[in-house]
Design a protein around this motif. Structure first.
Motif, PDB file in Angstrom:
ATOM      1  N   ARG A 169       0.852  -1.180   0.000  1.00  0.00           N
ATOM      2  CA  ARG A 169       0.000   0.000   0.000  1.00  0.00           C
ATOM      3  C   ARG A 169       0.894   1.238   0.000  1.00  0.00           C
ATOM      4  NH1 ARG A 169      -1.337  -3.376   3.608  1.00  0.00           N
ATOM      5  NH2 ARG A 169      -0.676  -2.147   5.386  1.00  0.00           N
ATOM      6  N   VAL A 170       0.602   2.155  -0.886  1.00  0.00           N
ATOM      7  CA  VAL A 170       1.369   3.398  -0.977  1.00  0.00           C
ATOM      8  C   VAL A 170       0.478   4.550  -0.525  1.00  0.00           C
ATOM      9  CG1 VAL A 170       2.603   4.969  -2.518  1.00  0.00           C
ATOM     10  CG2 VAL A 170       2.725   2.496  -2.896  1.00  0.00           C
ATOM     11  N   ASP A 171       0.967   5.344   0.397  1.00  0.00           N
ATOM     12  CA  ASP A 171       0.278   6.545   0.857  1.00  0.00           C
ATOM     13  C   ASP A 171       1.145   7.725   0.433  1.00  0.00           C
ATOM     14  OD1 ASP A 171      -0.719   8.778   2.227  1.00  0.00           O
ATOM     15  OD2 ASP A 171      -1.219   7.615   4.017  1.00  0.00           O
ATOM     16  N   ARG A 172       0.788   8.349  -0.672  1.00  0.00           N
ATOM     17  CA  ARG A 172       1.605   9.436  -1.223  1.00  0.00           C
ATOM     18  C   ARG A 172       1.630  10.649  -0.289  1.00  0.00           C
ATOM     19  NH1 ARG A 172       3.696   8.007  -5.630  1.00  0.00           N
ATOM     20  NH2 ARG A 172       2.729   6.490  -7.003  1.00  0.00           N
ATOM     21  N   ARG A 173       0.539  10.921   0.379  1.00  0.00           N
ATOM     22  CA  ARG A 173       0.503  12.081   1.291  1.00  0.00           C
ATOM     23  C   ARG A 173       1.462  11.892   2.458  1.00  0.00           C
ATOM     24  NH1 ARG A 173      -5.221  14.656   2.268  1.00  0.00           N
ATOM     25  NH2 ARG A 173      -3.799  16.329   2.796  1.00  0.00           N
ATOM     26  N   ALA A 174       1.542  10.676   2.978  1.00  0.00           N
ATOM     27  CA  ALA A 174       2.436  10.388   4.105  1.00  0.00           C
ATOM     28  C   ALA A 174       3.839  10.022   3.634  1.00  0.00           C
ATOM     29  CB  ALA A 174       1.868   9.250   4.952  1.00  0.00           C
ATOM     30  N   GLY A 175       3.998   9.770   2.334  1.00  0.00           N
ATOM     31  CA  GLY A 175       5.294   9.349   1.807  1.00  0.00           C
ATOM     32  C   GLY A 175       5.684   7.968   2.292  1.00  0.00           C
ATOM     33  N   SER A 176       4.690   7.074   2.422  1.00  0.00           N
ATOM     34  CA  SER A 176       4.988   5.757   2.984  1.00  0.00           C
ATOM     35  C   SER A 176       4.561   4.610   2.079  1.00  0.00           C
ATOM     36  CB  SER A 176       4.311   5.602   4.348  1.00  0.00           C
ATOM     37  OG  SER A 176       2.909   5.568   4.209  1.00  0.00           O
ATOM     38  N   VAL A 177       5.248   3.494   2.285  1.00  0.00           N
ATOM     39  CA  VAL A 177       4.939   2.228   1.612  1.00  0.00           C
ATOM     40  C   VAL A 177       4.835   1.196   2.724  1.00  0.00           C
ATOM     41  CG1 VAL A 177       5.777   0.451   0.028  1.00  0.00           C
ATOM     42  CG2 VAL A 177       6.236   2.871  -0.458  1.00  0.00           C
ATOM     43  N   GLU A 178       3.732   0.443   2.734  1.00  0.00           N
ATOM     44  CA  GLU A 178       3.544  -0.589   3.749  1.00  0.00           C
ATOM     45  C   GLU A 178       3.244  -1.914   3.082  1.00  0.00           C
ATOM     46  OE1 GLU A 178       0.429   0.855   6.276  1.00  0.00           O
ATOM     47  OE2 GLU A 178       1.778   2.235   7.303  1.00  0.00           O
ATOM     48  N   GLY A 179       3.634  -2.997   3.749  1.00  0.00           N
ATOM     49  CA  GLY A 179       3.362  -4.326   3.229  1.00  0.00           C
ATOM     50  C   GLY A 179       3.394  -5.346   4.347  1.00  0.00           C
ATOM     51  N   VAL A 180       3.048  -6.576   3.998  1.00  0.00           N
ATOM     52  CA  VAL A 180       3.037  -7.667   4.961  1.00  0.00           C
ATOM     53  C   VAL A 180       3.736  -8.875   4.376  1.00  0.00           C
ATOM     54  CG1 VAL A 180       0.895  -6.939   6.071  1.00  0.00           C
ATOM     55  CG2 VAL A 180       0.815  -8.569   4.205  1.00  0.00           C
ATOM     56  N   GLN A 181       4.095  -9.772   5.265  1.00  0.00           N
ATOM     57  CA  GLN A 181       4.697 -11.045   4.874  1.00  0.00           C
ATOM     58  C   GLN A 181       4.236 -12.080   5.883  1.00  0.00           C
ATOM     59  OE1 GLN A 181       9.015 -11.952   5.589  1.00  0.00           O
ATOM     60  NE2 GLN A 181       9.045 -11.753   3.379  1.00  0.00           N
ATOM     61  N   GLU A 182       3.657 -13.148   5.382  1.00  0.00           N
ATOM     62  CA  GLU A 182       3.235 -14.237   6.259  1.00  0.00           C
ATOM     63  C   GLU A 182       3.879 -15.496   5.718  1.00  0.00           C
ATOM     64  OE1 GLU A 182       2.138 -17.050   8.455  1.00  0.00           O
ATOM     65  OE2 GLU A 182       1.175 -17.297   6.508  1.00  0.00           O
ATOM     66  N   THR A 183       4.790 -16.057   6.470  1.00  0.00           N
ATOM     67  CA  THR A 183       5.585 -17.157   5.928  1.00  0.00           C
ATOM     68  C   THR A 183       5.519 -18.433   6.737  1.00  0.00           C
ATOM     69  OG1 THR A 183       7.493 -16.366   7.144  1.00  0.00           O
ATOM     70  CG2 THR A 183       7.239 -15.581   4.895  1.00  0.00           C
ATOM     71  N   SER A 184       5.006 -18.344   7.936  1.00  0.00           N
ATOM     72  CA  SER A 184       5.047 -19.522   8.798  1.00  0.00           C
ATOM     73  C   SER A 184       3.824 -20.411   8.634  1.00  0.00           C
ATOM     74  CB  SER A 184       5.169 -19.095  10.267  1.00  0.00           C
ATOM     75  OG  SER A 184       3.984 -18.430  10.673  1.00  0.00           O
ATOM     76  N   GLY A 185       2.792 -19.898   7.962  1.00  0.00           N
ATOM     77  CA  GLY A 185       1.559 -20.651   7.840  1.00  0.00           C
ATOM     78  C   GLY A 185       0.656 -20.488   9.044  1.00  0.00           C
ATOM     79  N   SER A 186       1.072 -19.667   9.992  1.00  0.00           N
ATOM     80  CA  SER A 186       0.305 -19.479  11.226  1.00  0.00           C
ATOM     81  C   SER A 186      -0.776 -18.418  11.081  1.00  0.00           C
ATOM     82  CB  SER A 186       1.240 -19.076  12.366  1.00  0.00           C
ATOM     83  OG  SER A 186       1.756 -17.773  12.122  1.00  0.00           O
ATOM     84  N   GLY A 187      -0.712 -17.646   9.993  1.00  0.00           N
ATOM     85  CA  GLY A 187      -1.653 -16.545   9.829  1.00  0.00           C
ATOM     86  C   GLY A 187      -1.254 -15.307  10.610  1.00  0.00           C
ATOM     87  N   ARG A 188      -0.035 -15.304  11.148  1.00  0.00           N
ATOM     88  CA  ARG A 188       0.470 -14.169  11.924  1.00  0.00           C
ATOM     89  C   ARG A 188       1.468 -13.399  11.075  1.00  0.00           C
ATOM     90  NH1 ARG A 188       3.183 -16.305  16.675  1.00  0.00           N
ATOM     91  NH2 ARG A 188       3.038 -14.196  17.477  1.00  0.00           N
ATOM     92  N   PRO A 189       1.033 -12.325  10.438  1.00  0.00           N
ATOM     93  CA  PRO A 189       1.910 -11.611   9.501  1.00  0.00           C
ATOM     94  C   PRO A 189       2.997 -10.788  10.184  1.00  0.00           C
ATOM     95  CG  PRO A 189      -0.157 -10.467   9.721  1.00  0.00           C
ATOM     96  CD  PRO A 189      -0.292 -11.742  10.515  1.00  0.00           C
ATOM     97  N   GLN A 190       4.015 -10.495   9.392  1.00  0.00           N
ATOM     98  CA  GLN A 190       5.082  -9.577   9.767  1.00  0.00           C
ATOM     99  C   GLN A 190       4.862  -8.328   8.927  1.00  0.00           C
ATOM    100  OE1 GLN A 190       7.589 -12.421   8.247  1.00  0.00           O
ATOM    101  NE2 GLN A 190       7.443 -13.757  10.003  1.00  0.00           N
ATOM    102  N   PHE A 191       5.082  -7.167   9.501  1.00  0.00           N
ATOM    103  CA  PHE A 191       4.753  -5.910   8.836  1.00  0.00           C
ATOM    104  C   PHE A 191       6.006  -5.106   8.518  1.00  0.00           C
ATOM    105  CE2 PHE A 191       1.237  -7.162  11.512  1.00  0.00           C
ATOM    106  CZ  PHE A 191       0.161  -7.059  10.646  1.00  0.00           C
ATOM    107  N   VAL A 192       5.977  -4.429   7.364  1.00  0.00           N
ATOM    108  CA  VAL A 192       7.085  -3.564   6.970  1.00  0.00           C
ATOM    109  C   VAL A 192       6.517  -2.193   6.606  1.00  0.00           C
ATOM    110  CG1 VAL A 192       7.074  -4.127   4.491  1.00  0.00           C
ATOM    111  CG2 VAL A 192       9.211  -3.452   5.608  1.00  0.00           C
ATOM    112  N   ARG A 193       7.311  -1.164   6.883  1.00  0.00           N
ATOM    113  CA  ARG A 193       6.924   0.199   6.505  1.00  0.00           C
ATOM    114  C   ARG A 193       8.171   0.965   6.097  1.00  0.00           C
ATOM    115  NH1 ARG A 193       4.337   5.359   9.483  1.00  0.00           N
ATOM    116  NH2 ARG A 193       3.352   6.145   7.607  1.00  0.00           N
ATOM    117  N   PHE A 194       8.071   1.626   4.958  1.00  0.00           N
ATOM    118  CA  PHE A 194       9.132   2.506   4.467  1.00  0.00           C
ATOM    119  C   PHE A 194       8.561   3.917   4.432  1.00  0.00           C
ATOM    120  CE2 PHE A 194       9.910  -1.630   2.688  1.00  0.00           C
ATOM    121  CZ  PHE A 194      11.267  -1.797   2.838  1.00  0.00           C
TER     122      PHE A 194
END
Length: 143
Positions: A78-103
């Protein structure tokens, strides 16, 4: 396979990630040296932070490049141009518990500064080197 995937059994790091980090040595070294880690592995959430500077780049162009690069390693970008941010998720364990990233991309002098934050939930682990290398690769894409 995307840049890195973390899970219960371990992780993989692609050759493309290593090649990308090697092609931007000055930016990568500054970014790698900026790594800060907070939390206790498996006991509390872990927060990884890195930053880098890309001279001579507009914030809008850097934001687009960071979003494109992040899409190679994270989902639901997800890109928020007003905030100048990029966010995303990664779920790799199969547990349904995502890891979050923000730039976050901000104007700095004649270029931009990019700050990245990667959050791993309690009970999960992420190899510090793989996190650092992936985040710095994405930051390097801002140039």
């Amino acid at each position: 396979m995307k840049g890195f995937r973390l899970g219960r059994a371990g992780w993989t790091l692609s050759a493309a990630l290593l090649a990308a980090a090697a092609t931007t040595p000055a930016l990568a070294q500054g970014c790698a040296a900026s790594l800060q880690v907070q939390g206790a592995p498996m006991l509390t959430p872990m927060v990884y932070r890195v930053s880098g500077v890309a001279p001579g780049v507009s914030p809008a162009a850097a934001l687009d490049q960071v979003a494109r690069a992040a899409a190679g390693d994270f989902d639901n970008i997800r890109v928020d141009r007003r905030a100048g941010s990029v966010e995303g998720v990664q779920e790799t364990s199969g547990s349904g518990r995502p890891q979050f990233v923000r730039f976050v991309v901000r104007k700095q002098g004649g270029g931009v500064r990019v700050d990245a934050t990667f959050r791993v939930q309690a009970g999960q682990i992420a190899p510090e080197g793989a996190v650092r290398d992936t985040l710095c690769k994405i930051i390097a894409a801002a140039r």
